[in-house]
Enzyme design. Sequence first.
Site, short mmCIF file in Angstrom:
data_model
loop_
_atom_site.label_atom_id
_atom_site.label_comp_id
_atom_site.label_asym_id
_atom_site.label_seq_id
_atom_site.Cartn_x
_atom_site.Cartn_y
_atom_site.Cartn_z
N GLU A 181 43.14 39.33 45.38
CA GLU A 181 44.50 39.05 44.28
C GLU A 181 45.07 37.61 44.60
O GLU A 181 46.34 37.99 44.84
CB GLU A 181 45.66 40.15 44.36
N GLU A 303 39.57 46.73 41.59
CA GLU A 303 40.57 47.73 41.63
C GLU A 303 41.38 48.00 40.05
O GLU A 303 41.56 46.92 39.16
CB GLU A 303 41.91 47.18 42.47
#
Length: 479
Positions: A181, A303
Amino acid sequence: MKITTLCKSLALAGCLLASTSMAWSYEINAGKVLDGAGKAIQLRGVNWFGFETNNHVVHGLWARNWTEMITQMQAQGFNAVRLPFCPATLHGSAPPSSIDYGRNADLQGLSAIQVMDKVVTELSNRGMYVLLDHHTPDCQTISELWYTQSYSEQQWISDLTFVAQRYAGVPGVIGIDIKNEPHGAATWGTGNNATDWNRAAERAAAAVLPLAPHWLIAVEGIGENPSCSGSNAHFWGGNLEPLACTPLNIPANRLLLAPHTYGPDVYVQPYFNASNFPSNMPAIWDQHFGQFVQAGYAVMLGEFGGKFGRGDARDVQWQNALVDYMVGKGMRSGFYWSWNPNSGDTGGILDDDWTTVRTDKVQLLKRLWGDGTTPTTPTTPTTPTTPTTPTPPTPTGGFSVQEMMDSVWNAGYCQRVRVTNQGTAAGNWAITIPVSGTINNLWNATWTQAGSSLNASGVDWNKTLAPGAAAEFGFCAAR
């Protein structure tokens, strides 16, 4: 393939995992993940976190036996695990914490990296795939960039190469997600080497691939970007839009795009409040990452998830719409967040007791995988096509069968079965083996039971085996 542990006096400390053969490999072709036999594989994945935290071990071992949880994952249909880690797990000498050694006696006295070795090897030995994930630099916080004031780019590259050297020889490890991320200060294509995530990803790939040439390099998106990026807000790691302006200089057959996306349980983006939600979402997903499916890239969500009815009421609509969208785009692989119930904004596949399965989430995923019911509110209708590939001939010599018991208790047992093509031509496997008791769960195969006989054959993604190739399925039975 049998896995052995070899200690070598290399630049890295500890024992490296290696296999007796290097015949396996993974690559990207025409937007699909292929194995060494050129067969497309479906990654029915889940995230199992903990190695990236200050516990330095997958979570839940205070309540469960670690191998029993893997058996339970397989029973739900999962065949892949994204395994987050942090640097101190790789290099720390202290034992991991929050383990009930009464339940996990085989982990007593092991360092964090030794426990990670066991988990990775066990998953691989069971025929499951592993995507390693460099998740947090300090084992606490997801950093904006790939480096921080106390963790340099050189350390990041060194840790990626450490992992590549250690696990390149484990057949089930398909590759590494090089940074979890990127967001905030992270940019793409601005010409600033200090913040351009695309250039950092290229440097990481150039360091890892010589050591693990058969691995995939998973690259996430970023957050917001000053150029080549729309105004619809992005989740961390979810913005791949700048790729259209600034491509990645990573070999196309190694590059796996792995963006993240979430719904209103995680953060209420403005478009979740739109009057036409959730029908507005496909266009937003197309903009953020879906456009690259048509461009020929392999795109797989690293995710996604949410509380699915136990938080924001809109999350059920959002997850259903996302699955419909992924099915329509042919994105039937991905890694759900998470196995763990102790993810505060999403919950898990397991309920808070670390044992009960959220069957509603599993049914949602089976619809994604192609095992479930027809979508009730499809947003992207698809037209079925008739396969034109001829059925492979039955191989000479047939298939061998190896049975492996995983766990036994008074009322039942779980075991795995490995089927290997011993013939000289590719073929579709189908076997009959004797069993005791009544099978109540079976994964990775189509099956029927008649008395003490189990008839099993492959599913779409594992039924055709090249000469020497193997497929594995498992089941649990009540006595």
